[in-house]
Design a protein around this motif. Structure first.
Motif, PDB file in Angstrom:
ATOM      1  N   SER A 134     -99.301 110.342 -18.093  1.00 34.04           N
ATOM      2  CA  SER A 134     -99.361 110.559 -19.538  1.00 34.04           C
ATOM      3  C   SER A 134     -98.199 109.885 -20.256  1.00 34.04           C
ATOM      4  O   SER A 134     -98.263 109.678 -21.468  1.00 34.04           O
ATOM      5  CB  SER A 134     -99.366 112.058 -19.850  1.00 34.04           C
ATOM      6  OG  SER A 134     -98.138 112.662 -19.487  1.00 34.04           O
ATOM      7  N   CYS A 222     -97.258 111.430 -25.899  1.00 34.43           N
ATOM      8  CA  CYS A 222     -98.680 111.469 -25.568  1.00 34.43           C
ATOM      9  C   CYS A 222     -99.383 112.473 -26.475  1.00 34.43           C
ATOM     10  O   CYS A 222     -98.754 113.228 -27.225  1.00 34.43           O
ATOM     11  CB  CYS A 222     -98.884 111.819 -24.096  1.00 34.43           C
ATOM     12  SG  CYS A 222     -98.305 113.464 -23.638  1.00 34.43           S
ATOM     13  N   PHE A 251    -105.687 110.852 -25.373  1.00 37.44           N
ATOM     14  CA  PHE A 251    -105.000 110.864 -24.089  1.00 37.44           C
ATOM     15  C   PHE A 251    -105.135 109.512 -23.381  1.00 37.44           C
ATOM     16  O   PHE A 251    -106.239 109.004 -23.195  1.00 37.44           O
ATOM     17  CB  PHE A 251    -105.558 111.965 -23.195  1.00 37.44           C
ATOM     18  CG  PHE A 251    -104.808 112.119 -21.895  1.00 37.44           C
ATOM     19  CD1 PHE A 251    -103.610 112.814 -21.857  1.00 37.44           C
ATOM     20  CD2 PHE A 251    -105.283 111.550 -20.730  1.00 37.44           C
ATOM     21  CE1 PHE A 251    -102.901 112.956 -20.675  1.00 37.44           C
ATOM     22  CE2 PHE A 251    -104.588 111.683 -19.545  1.00 37.44           C
ATOM     23  CZ  PHE A 251    -103.394 112.386 -19.515  1.00 37.44           C
ATOM     24  N   GLY A 252    -103.985 108.943 -22.991  1.00 35.45           N
ATOM     25  CA  GLY A 252    -103.980 107.694 -22.245  1.00 35.45           C
ATOM     26  C   GLY A 252    -104.187 106.451 -23.082  1.00 35.45           C
ATOM     27  O   GLY A 252    -104.250 105.346 -22.538  1.00 35.45           O
TER      28      GLY A 252
END
Length: 269
Positions: A134, A222, A251-252
């Motif tokens: 993350s 993140c 996320f990501g």
């Protein structure tokens, strides 16, 4: 908490130092000190800080100007240390205002330059794979970010302290990026580099170091960040005054964050 409050009262009564056990990563140590050292100075407490030999080697040289602080690697017989989280809870719950403040005194040198950029795009996560994932920006996005920045602001000198794979580091060097391994120097060396550079990082340890020194930095967060940032990033704390947050919405995914960061840099002329 009752044990901690009793230990604080005993220290105040007898004048003996509080024995505090620090743990976690290097960033956790620096963050805790940003709260405890100003508090100890304001309340006229002495602290014995118990930490690993590795952490003492890293942090000890930064504390030489604090006369009321002593670092220990071994526990003294008959003394039970206060866990740092327990002491933080007692300090934050105190009726007196307590702030996260800068405590790292640096040599006088040039101020932060817009033409010097210090970046870290991956965090180790202390063995936690989800945390490491993350807090990692893909190499391809970083490369594109550097290319856009070099095209728009060709005078920018970039230092990258990310732990890249060999082929990734070679490619970035071919673009003129200076790849530096911070482990080859000391924490003091890294603090001095932060002092003359604009800092962009996803590794929170570097942000804790900047906040401790009162230096500005950009932190990539993140979409589901550590909840402590809700407390840290308040206007009365040095974190709120020095650190600008860039939070991912998915996320990501870091594309939109880097695009906004590039636009912010280039709009400054």
């Amino acid at each position: 908490l009752e044990h901690t409050l009793a230990a604080i009262a005993q220290s105040k009564k007898t004048g003996l130092p509080l024995l505090v056990e620090l743990n976690g990563g290097i960033g956790d140590h620096i963050e805790a000190l940003s709260l405890l050292l100003p508090w100890a100075k304001a309340q006229n407490y002495c602290l014995d800080l118990e930490m690993s030999a590795q952490r003492q080697q890293q942090i000890g040289p930064l504390l030489h100007q604090w006369d009321q602080i002593r670092c220990n690697t071994g526990r003294e017989k008959g003394r039970t240390p206060i866990p740092v989280m327990a002491l933080r809870a007692a300090v934050v719950g105190n009726a007196e205002p307590t702030y996260y403040c800068s405590w790292l005194q640096q040599k006088q040198t040039n101020k932060q330059s817009e033409q010097h950029l210090l970046c870290c795009w991956r965090a180790e996560g202390a063995g936690d794979r989800l945390s490491a994932h993350s807090r990692s920006v893909p190499w391809g996005l970083v490369r594109d970010f550097y290319l856009r920045l070099q095209r728009l602001k060709p005078q920018t000198q970039i230092v990258d302290i990310t732990t890249w794979k060999d082929w990734e580091a070679r490619d970035l060097r071919s673009m003129g990026v200076n790849i530096l391994d911070p482990r080859q120097g000391t924490l003091s060396d890294l603090a001095q580099l932060c002092q003359i550079s604009r800092v962009v990082t996803i590794d929170t340890a570097l942000v804790h170091l900047c906040a401790a020194a009162g230096q500005r930095a950009h932190l990539l967060l993140c979409s589901l960040p550590d909840e402590r940032w809700r407390e840290l990033h308040r206007p009365e704390h040095h974190y709120g005054q020095c650190i600008q947050l860039w939070r991912s919405c998915q996320f990501g995914s870091w594309s939109s964050v880097l695009a906004s960061l590039t636009a912010s840099f280039t709009s400054e002329g």
